[in-house]
Design a protein around this motif. Structure first.
Motif, short mmCIF file in Angstrom:
data_model
loop_
_atom_site.label_atom_id
_atom_site.label_comp_id
_atom_site.label_asym_id
_atom_site.label_seq_id
_atom_site.Cartn_x
_atom_site.Cartn_y
_atom_site.Cartn_z
N ASP A 117 30.27 -70.91 47.23
CA ASP A 117 29.64 -70.03 48.04
C ASP A 117 28.81 -68.71 46.98
OD1 ASP A 117 31.02 -70.96 50.09
OD2 ASP A 117 32.41 -69.52 50.23
N ARG A 118 29.58 -68.55 45.98
CA ARG A 118 28.95 -67.63 44.95
C ARG A 118 27.68 -68.19 44.49
NH1 ARG A 118 32.88 -64.68 40.70
NH2 ARG A 118 32.38 -62.91 42.07
N GLU A 119 27.38 -69.31 43.73
CA GLU A 119 26.53 -69.87 43.65
C GLU A 119 25.30 -69.77 44.44
OE1 GLU A 119 28.07 -72.87 40.26
OE2 GLU A 119 27.92 -73.54 42.36
N GLY A 123 20.12 -64.86 46.88
CA GLY A 123 19.76 -63.21 46.48
C GLY A 123 18.51 -63.31 45.64
N GLN A 124 18.66 -64.20 44.59
CA GLN A 124 17.16 -64.31 43.77
C GLN A 124 15.97 -64.61 44.51
OE1 GLN A 124 18.13 -66.94 40.60
NE2 GLN A 124 20.11 -65.99 40.10
N GLU A 151 8.70 -60.60 38.19
CA GLU A 151 10.11 -60.26 37.81
C GLU A 151 9.85 -59.59 36.18
OE1 GLU A 151 13.70 -62.00 38.46
OE2 GLU A 151 13.08 -62.90 40.06
N LEU A 159 25.08 -67.84 47.40
CA LEU A 159 24.62 -66.43 47.65
C LEU A 159 23.84 -65.93 46.51
CD1 LEU A 159 27.99 -65.23 49.18
CD2 LEU A 159 25.59 -65.59 50.40
N SER A 160 24.10 -66.48 45.12
CA SER A 160 23.25 -65.95 44.09
C SER A 160 21.85 -66.57 44.13
CB SER A 160 23.82 -66.30 42.79
OG SER A 160 23.27 -66.00 41.78
N VAL A 161 21.53 -67.73 44.71
CA VAL A 161 20.43 -68.31 44.57
C VAL A 161 19.73 -67.54 45.76
CG1 VAL A 161 19.16 -70.36 45.48
CG2 VAL A 161 20.97 -70.55 43.58
#
Length: 56
Positions: free
Chosen positions: A36-38, A44-45, A56, A40-42
């Motif tokens: 889940d964390r990975e 977000g990026q 960036e 959501l990180s993707v």
């Protein structure tokens, strides 16, 4: 005005479509083995890159 007296507001169709795409992306990432964390990180990026125009 408290929450019980506020009128229900329908979100704009573009916001609903965006939410649907983000959910589909999350589910696809999870199906490929991301936590889940990975996932959501993707996501977000991806959102950050779109906001900054890919810079960036």
């Amino acid at each position: 005005m408290d929450d019980s007296t506020r009128p229900i507001v329908e979100p704009a169709s573009d916001i609903r479509q965006f939410a649907s795409v983000m959910r589909q992306m999350f589910v696809a990432l999870r199906n490929e083995g991301f936590s889940d964390r990975e996932a959501l990180s993707v996501i977000g990026q991806v959102i950050a890159a779109n906001i900054s125009g890919g810079r960036e």
